[in-house]
Enzyme design. Structure first.
Site, PDB file in Angstrom:
ATOM      1  N   GLU A 133      79.202  51.303  83.033  1.00 32.80           N
ATOM      2  CA  GLU A 133      78.253  51.028  81.943  1.00 32.80           C
ATOM      3  C   GLU A 133      78.854  51.124  80.540  1.00 32.80           C
ATOM      4  OE1 GLU A 133      74.362  50.692  81.955  1.00 32.80           O
ATOM      5  OE2 GLU A 133      75.493  49.584  83.444  1.00 32.80           O
TER       6      GLU A 133
ATOM      7  N   HIS B 151      80.974  69.524  66.685  1.00 37.70           N
ATOM      8  CA  HIS B 151      79.623  69.622  66.132  1.00 37.70           C
ATOM      9  C   HIS B 151      78.629  68.741  66.917  1.00 37.70           C
ATOM     10  CE1 HIS B 151      76.802  69.924  62.444  1.00 37.70           C
ATOM     11  NE2 HIS B 151      76.140  69.460  63.484  1.00 37.70           N
TER      12      HIS B 151
ATOM     13  N   HIS C  80      73.392  67.292  69.402  1.00 39.19           N
ATOM     14  CA  HIS C  80      74.518  68.107  69.881  1.00 39.19           C
ATOM     15  C   HIS C  80      74.602  68.041  71.409  1.00 39.19           C
ATOM     16  CE1 HIS C  80      73.378  70.870  66.184  1.00 39.19           C
ATOM     17  NE2 HIS C  80      73.924  69.725  65.782  1.00 39.19           N
TER      18      HIS C  80
ATOM     19  N   GLU D 233      70.889  67.208  56.512  1.00 40.59           N
ATOM     20  CA  GLU D 233      71.835  66.101  56.732  1.00 40.59           C
ATOM     21  C   GLU D 233      71.331  64.785  56.136  1.00 40.59           C
ATOM     22  OE1 GLU D 233      74.626  66.923  57.639  1.00 40.59           O
ATOM     23  OE2 GLU D 233      74.516  68.594  59.055  1.00 40.59           O
TER      24      GLU D 233
ATOM     25  N   HIS E   2      71.008  62.223  64.923  1.00 32.63           N
ATOM     26  CA  HIS E   2      72.103  63.184  65.106  1.00 32.63           C
ATOM     27  C   HIS E   2      71.674  64.244  66.110  1.00 32.63           C
ATOM     28  CE1 HIS E   2      75.057  66.257  64.342  1.00 32.63           C
ATOM     29  NE2 HIS E   2      74.148  67.088  63.890  1.00 32.63           N
TER      30      HIS E   2
HETATM   31  O1  2HA Z   1      69.813  70.025  61.353  1.00 36.66           O
HETATM   32  O2  2HA Z   1      72.136  69.676  63.396  1.00 36.66           O
HETATM   33  O3  2HA Z   1      73.917  69.294  61.497  1.00 36.66           O
HETATM   34  C1  2HA Z   1      70.647  70.866  62.064  1.00 36.66           C
HETATM   35  C2  2HA Z   1      71.924  70.200  62.331  1.00 36.66           C
HETATM   36  C3  2HA Z   1      72.898  70.179  61.236  1.00 36.66           C
HETATM   37 ZN    ZN Z   2      74.157  69.156  63.788  1.00 36.20          ZN
END
Ligand code: 2HA
Ligand code: ZN
Length: 271
Positions: free
Chosen positions: A169, A210, A141, A116, A139
């Site tokens: 908040e 995602h 999840h 990424e 980034h």
């Molecule tokens: O690096 O999260 O979006 C692994 C991820 C790809």
């Molecule tokens: Zn990811």
């Protein structure tokens, strides 16, 4: 030369990835972090003339020529970073051509930066253009944020309003709201460009089905943004199927934002 493993930026990457793994936000090799470093500070730990190898980035980042970043590695697991930082992290400098990364340390098994990287570097360019203090792009999840993208309308105004109304908040922490991207193939320049475009207006960008991107001047700000969104998304997902008896009204959100002196997106409220 000081020991790189004692550098605050390496320690912060180790502590943050371990924390995020334990929060369940970064299963397997999920998630990636990049942090813009100060050249002088890096020079206390590394010989800046010593380029271990060069790696093409696959896109041009003229604005970042000479800039140095510490970046998580592709295919690497957040849970392993703290035990072997030199293999799971890398320190790269964007070369004079703007399209090559010079490896100064790390990726010791011959690896490379996160897939990424386009989204990260392009987002750094966007955030630096609105806030020269920005250093981190992150980034991950997170569970409830991701769950919410399955059941909530993926409209920036609507999702921001919903999250603001879940708990006090929210509007105080992210008055600038959330950018939203539809589902897209990840790891591409295309999603990088789209993310970076949103990052001109938002410090938070949701990738539908995602995960989420956050930006900030340091680890506390960036993790703080994401964990506050995640908490609000959790409140939403725990209650979305129940009759809703109480909520924070738009006029109350306005009072709250004014009391805390935050510059919120006024067109997101119905006043
Ligand atoms: O690096 O999260 O979006 C692994 C991820 C790809
Ligand atoms: Zn990811």
């Amino acid at each position: 030369m000081k020991n790189i493993l004692d550098a605050p930026f390496v320690k912060e990457m180790c502590a943050t990835t371990a924390n995020m793994y334990r929060l369940g936000w970064d299963e397997r090799n999920g998630g990636n972090i990049s942090c813009l470093l100060d050249e002088k500070e890096v020079g206390e730990y590394l010989d800046l003339e010593n380029v271990i190898r060069t790696i093409p980035t696959g896109f041009e980042a003229k604005e970042l020529i000479g800039k140095i970043f510490i970046v998580t590695g592709t295919g690497k697991y957040f849970k392993n970073v703290e035990h072997d930082p030199e293999n799971n992290l890398g320190i790269i400098r964007i070369a004079n051509d703007g399209t090559t990364a010079e490896l100064l340390w790390g990726y010791s098994d011959g690896g490379r930066f996160t897939s990424e990287l386009p989204a990260h570097l392009m987002s750094h360019i966007s955030r630096l253009s609105v806030n020269p203090e920005n250093r981190i792009i992150m980034h991950c999840h997170p569970d409830y944020t991701l769950a919410m993208t399955q059941v909530h309308k993926m409209d920036e105004r609507e999702i921001t309003r919903t999250l603001w109304k879940q708990m006090t908040e929210s509007i105080v922490v992210f008055p600038d709201g959330l950018g939203v991207l539809p589902w897209m193939v990840c790891g591409t320049n295309k999603i990088g460009v789209a993310t970076a475009e949103k990052m001109k207006k938002f410090r938070l960008v949701i990738w539908t089905l995602h995960g989420i991107y956050g930006a900030g001047k340091d680890f506390d700000e960036t993790v703080g943004l994401i964990e506050t969104v995640e908490k609000a998304a959790k409140m939403y997902m725990l209650t979305a199927h129940l009759p809703r008896l109480n909520t924070i009204e738009d006029s109350e959100l306005k009072d709250l934002a004014e009391a805390f002196g935050v510059d919120y997106r006024k067109d997101y409220l119905d006043l």
